[in-house]
Scaffold this motif. Structure first.
Motif, PDB file in Angstrom:
ATOM      1  N   THR A 139      -1.024   6.446   4.685  1.00  0.00           N
ATOM      2  CA  THR A 139      -0.939   5.814   3.361  1.00  0.00           C
ATOM      3  C   THR A 139       0.121   4.718   3.328  1.00  0.00           C
ATOM      4  O   THR A 139      -0.104   3.621   2.801  1.00  0.00           O
ATOM      5  N   GLY A 140       1.305   4.999   3.904  1.00  0.00           N
ATOM      6  CA  GLY A 140       2.385   4.011   3.880  1.00  0.00           C
ATOM      7  C   GLY A 140       2.039   2.742   4.623  1.00  0.00           C
ATOM      8  O   GLY A 140       2.236   1.626   4.117  1.00  0.00           O
TER       9      GLY A 140
ATOM     10  N   ASN B 148      -2.037  -3.685   3.102  1.00  0.00           N
ATOM     11  CA  ASN B 148      -2.706  -4.163   1.887  1.00  0.00           C
ATOM     12  C   ASN B 148      -1.869  -5.216   1.172  1.00  0.00           C
ATOM     13  O   ASN B 148      -2.401  -6.207   0.657  1.00  0.00           O
ATOM     14  N   PHE B 149      -0.556  -5.024   1.149  1.00  0.00           N
ATOM     15  CA  PHE B 149       0.327  -6.010   0.513  1.00  0.00           C
ATOM     16  C   PHE B 149       0.263  -7.345   1.248  1.00  0.00           C
ATOM     17  O   PHE B 149       0.213  -8.409   0.620  1.00  0.00           O
TER      18      PHE B 149
ATOM     19  N   MET C  11       2.588   6.516  -4.215  1.00  0.00           N
ATOM     20  CA  MET C  11       3.097   5.679  -3.123  1.00  0.00           C
ATOM     21  C   MET C  11       2.515   4.272  -3.203  1.00  0.00           C
ATOM     22  O   MET C  11       3.236   3.276  -2.995  1.00  0.00           O
ATOM     23  N   GLN C  12       1.234   4.162  -3.496  1.00  0.00           N
ATOM     24  CA  GLN C  12       0.604   2.853  -3.610  1.00  0.00           C
ATOM     25  C   GLN C  12       1.273   2.018  -4.687  1.00  0.00           C
ATOM     26  O   GLN C  12       1.635   0.855  -4.462  1.00  0.00           O
TER      27      GLN C  12
ATOM     28  N   ASN D 288       3.093  14.430   9.683  1.00  0.00           N
ATOM     29  CA  ASN D 288       2.930  13.734   8.401  1.00  0.00           C
ATOM     30  C   ASN D 288       1.949  12.575   8.570  1.00  0.00           C
ATOM     31  O   ASN D 288       2.212  11.449   8.141  1.00  0.00           O
ATOM     32  N   SER D 289       0.835  12.870   9.184  1.00  0.00           N
ATOM     33  CA  SER D 289      -0.121  11.821   9.511  1.00  0.00           C
ATOM     34  C   SER D 289      -0.700  11.158   8.263  1.00  0.00           C
ATOM     35  O   SER D 289      -0.896   9.940   8.231  1.00  0.00           O
TER      36      SER D 289
END
Length: 922
Positions: free
Chosen positions: A518-519, A525-526, A615-616, A512-513
């Motif tokens: 993304t996660g 980013n947060f 997800m974002q 699940n690369s």
């Protein structure tokens, strides 16, 4: 000595004495009648703090206006004599060197008629509290100057004309309601005080017509919020030095002469007795029990009581927040319905079925070297999750949310009009604002005549203003470039870590690369968002002060626009990248586009890019709201706990100290320096998340609704228990935020159109169903028409055409026992053996044309609906317009009757005195 007489419309100041001292420029005003006042205002005797002073026994609600001096002495809300209510508190330190300015300021305070008393702190003898009280004469004089509207006659309601048929229907409905349970969301009216001014006609206070106003008790005629507002108005106009600019409390707070200035809370917000059996101890206790307590989270807000205690500006914020939360219910319900519709139709989705059954379709690697070949069926779970958000109801929901945003704003204008009428804000206009001290200091040499006041004021040249605006705009552009650079860094992180996660030891992460990439990218980013927010505030302050706005409202509007623009770009830039750029410019196998000719751009997951966008939005929205709620309540709680801990350490834990109310309030946190800016900004950014990309994340309104239900009580708890009481200020609307909301509503239409057309697979599926599928030419688009869609949306690539740096380490022999010759990828391109290898197919151009056509049709349709709704919904409800007209008519009649009564009385007095008079009317 120079004596002069003041006109009679400034009672009771008939004679003032002006003392001019040659060596000292201070001006001392002594009121001759102040000697007979029952309240002590002599500050020469400074009383030390008394440990017996407590505010635990807070004064009851002002029923009947009766006060008990002995009790008032111990509740911390009155002077030491127990008769004069404390209307305002000033705090300073004796060690502060600005003694001369304070002395002149305090002498001029007494000269204005305010009464003063000082007391030292129980914790630190260096801290001095100055208690101020405004007697009736001062309140009446300044209330007339400030046009404070006060009740003078109860409102006369009338029933509109009803037909017999409608009357019968109302009777039947009322009978049916008797069988229904009472509305649980409404507050018990027995626990609320009688807010009688809301049921009265009001007019600007006038001492000449004082007999027209409803005055049961002079001590309670002006409520505490109005009294503190009048005192603050006086303090803002008192000199502390000679000079036209040496005036006002704000300047003394800025230069450190005073540490704090605030009105008092009305006692403790807790009580040993139940509010149901003993009633509320005070309005603060009442607000805590029926508004700030978590047990009443499902009830409506007592807005009239909030307005009475905190003022119209804060009341309007909570009214808007409550209205926004209520309007989120239908949006959250429809969004949840779209999500549930995706769940119920999941088993019938032909696309998901084909993805899950495609065990023989081998997809090309999504990164260089380390990423392996994969079966399309391995992305079965992601295809199903994508269907939950990207299904047939998504377009309907996007149109609904665009219309919802317009309806929300239009009905808010109607709701605001009703509130403005109930709170007497219809005819209220802001008075001419004072010029900012920084503006005066900068442009004091250049003056011109103010067309409103007719007085000379500092003037900023047009060229100077333009040059400052250009520099400010350049700073804004630079900060936006910083945001883009941060997003570019996140992009590089994503393209680098995809290969890293693909070669990871753990099979869960290796398989699940893309999801792991993304996660982690969203979390990083947060963190960058939160760090840049700190920088943005400093930059926005610097640029706003560089512009040198003339008034405080201009400064606030300029600062608000900058902070919103910075935070909006910071919060949504990565989301825009994922929605519109991720996987759009990657090229194709054998001819990948690269950053700096090194890093291969990231591709979308085989099931599409929408899962990355979901997800974002989900992670950012949840983390942002959780962090904001923690900072709003957690920080003041920690600060107040730390203050109490230091007090216990100094005085010993075994000794229970009861502080007076002014000391308790001083130990609380002051309200934010920017007022309600942070509260509005948080909600406006959330509104953007709820509307701008809602087509990709239908659960956003539901998350916003759950957050706002908590937010209302968090803000209420903070205002009532953790913050000093803010000054009750007036406002007619939410200000510049309404224009920002309208801009977000327009932007949401455009972004949702592009999300549906570009990010989702709605348009490609539609084109396939009507043009290339089994039902082509039949005008159908059911699930049976989607057979073969997955195979038609994938192109073929010859593995031998890979670049050397892109060629995977595995040859794919683990799938069929022999090395793979071909793999598939998401695109509409010709096969390698065609005349133009890997060129765009005709289906690509059909899909592109359909996407562009959908964007144009969607935007024009939605904008037409929005404008139609705006036109059909009037800003002022018809019944409110009739009530306003009737009130205007009744007020004219009342004034006419009152004037006629006065003339008749004068005529009778003339007859009684035997004076000659003319036979004039009446």
């Amino acid at each position: 000595f120079i004596a002069f007489k003041i006109p009679d419309f400034y009672p009771p100041y008939n004679v003032f004495t002006l003392v001019l001292v040659a060596k000292d420029v201070n001006i001392l005003f002594d009121e001759l009648e102040a000697v007979s006042s029952p309240c002590k205002d002599d500050d020469s005797l400074l009383h030390p703090g008394n440990l017996t002073s407590t505010s635990d026994d807070a004064s009851r609600l002002e029923a009947g206006g009766e006060t008990v001096p002995e009790r008032n002495k111990s509740n911390g809300l009155y002077f030491r004599d127990g008769k004069c209510r404390i209307d305002y508190i000033l705090v300073y330190r004796k060690s502060n060197p600005q003694t001369e300015k304070r002395e002149v300021f305090e002498r001029n305070i007494r000269a204005e008629g305010l009464q003063m008393e000082k007391e030292s702190s129980l914790i630190n003898s260096d801290i001095i509290f100055v208690k101020l009280h405004a007697p009736w004469e001062v309140l009446g004089r300044y209330a007339e100057q400030m046009n404070v509207r006060m009740p003078f006659r109860r409102k006369i309601y009338y029933l509109p004309r009803r037909y017999k048929f409608m009357s019968r229907i109302d009777k039947q409905i009322s009978r049916f309601r008797r069988w229904l349970p009472k509305k649980p969301m409404r507050l018990d009216k027995e626990t609320l005080p009688d807010l009688e001014e809301n049921d009265c006609y009001t007019a600007p206070f006038s001492q000449q017509r004082i007999h027209h106003f409803i005055i049961h008790n002079k001590e309670t005629f002006f409520n505490n919020a109005t009294r503190s507002r009048i005192v603050h108005h006086i303090l803002q106009r008192i000199k502390y030095e000679e000079g036209k600019n040496k005036i006002g409390l704000n300047r003394l707070l800025t230069n450190g002469s005073y540490e704090a200035a605030f009105p008092l809370h009305e006692g403790s917000y807790r009580s040993k007795n139940s509010i149901r059996t003993h009633g509320a101890e005070n309005h603060r206790h009442l607000l805590y029990e029926c508004w700030a307590s978590w047990g009443v989270w499902y009830k409506y807000q007592p807005l009239d009581l909030v307005r009475r205690y905190f003022g119209e500006k804060i009341g309007l914020y909570f009214a808007w927040l409550g209205w926004y939360t209520g309007m989120l219910f239908p949006a959250a319900f429809i969004g949840l319905f779209v999500f549930l519709y995706g769940i119920t139709t999941l088993d019938h989705s032909q696309v998901s079925k084909e993805v899950c059954q495609a065990t023989d379709i081998i997809m090309c690697p999504v990164c260089d070297k380390y990423c392996p070949f994969m079966r399309l069926s391995d992305s079965c779970v992601y295809a199903k999750v994508t269907h939950l958000f990207d299904n047939g109801a998504t377009v309907f929901f996007a149109v609904f949310m665009a219309v919802w945003a317009t309806v929300f704003l239009e009905f808010w204008k109607r709701r605001r009009a009703v509130i403005a009428y109930d709170w007497d804000l219809i005819d209220w206009e802001e008075e001419e604002e004072e010029i900012r001290p920084q503006f005066e200091a900068k442009y004091s040499k250049k003056e011109r005549m103010n067309p409103i006041s007719g007085k000379p004021e500092p003037y900023q040249a047009f060229t100077d203003k333009c040059s400052r605006l250009i520099v400010s705009a350049s700073g804004i552009f630079f900060m936006i470039c910083v945001v883009i650079a941060a997003v570019f860094g996140i992009v590089i992180y994503r393209v680098v870590t995809v290969s890293t996660f693909a070669a990871f030891k753990w099979a869960l992460i290796r398989n699940n690369s893309q999801v792991a990439t993304t996660g982690t990218a969203v979390c990083i980013n947060f963190c960058i968002i939160m760090l840049l927010n700190v920088l943005y505030e400093k930059v926005a302050l610097l640029l706003t002060n560089l512009e040198q706005p003339r008034t405080e409202s201009e400064w606030e509007n300029s600062f608000t626009l900058k902070m919103f623009l910075f935070q909006f770009v910071n919060l949504n830039s990565s989301t825009f990248y994922i929605a519109f750029f991720l996987g759009r410019f990657t090229g194709h196998p054998g001819a990948y586009l690269r950053l700096i000719n090194r890093w291969r751009l990231e591709e979308c997951h085989p099931s599409g890019c929408l899962i990355d966008l979901c997800m974002q939005m989900g992670i950012i929205m949840v983390l942002k709201q959780t962090w904001n709620n923690f900072m709003e309540l957690g920080y003041p709680l920690i600060q107040n706990w730390w203050t109490r801990r230091k007090v216990r350490q100094e005085h010993g834990p075994e000794r229970k100290i009861s502080f007076p109310q002014w000391e308790k309030d001083y130990n609380l946190q002051p309200m934010n320096a920017y007022g309600l800016f942070d509260e509005y900004l948080e909600m406006i950014l959330q509104f953007g998340f709820t509307t701008i990309f809602v087509a990709a994340f239908p659960l956003a309104p539901l998350l916003a609704l759950l957050n706002n239900i908590i937010e209302i009580r968090l803000d209420a708890y903070k205002f009532v228990t953790q913050w000093r009481r803010p000054l009750a200020s007036r406002a007619k609307d939410i200000g510049i935020w309404y224009g920002i909301l309208e801009g977000i509503g327009i932007l949401s239409v455009i972004t949702n159109a592009f999300v549906i057309a570009i990010t989702s697979d709605f348009i490609p599926r539609l084109v396939y169903a009507y043009k290339y599928g089994p039902c082509a030419g039949q005008g159908e688009a059911g699930q049976k028409c989607m057979v073969g869609y997955v195979n038609a949306s994938l192109s073929v690539f010859r593995i031998s055409d890979f670049e050397n740096r892109s060629e995977p380490e595995s040859d794919g022999s683990e799938f069929s026992g022999t090395p793979l010759k071909y793999c598939r990828y998401r695109d509409y391109r010709d096969p390698p053996h065609s005349l133009v290898p890997y060129g765009y197919t005709l289906q690509f151009w059909h899909v592109l044309a359909a996407r562009l056509a959908f964007i144009i049709v969607f935007e024009h349709l939605v904008f037409c609906i929005k404008h139609l709704i705006s036109y059909l919904i009037p800003d002022l409800p018809k019944d409110l317009r009739d009530r306003m007209r009737r009130e205007k008519y009744l007020i004219q009649e009342m004034m006419y009757e009152a004037e006629l009564e006065r003339l008749q009385k004068e005529r009778k007095e003339r007859k009684k005195n035997g004076k000659a008079h003319h036979n004039e009317w009446p």
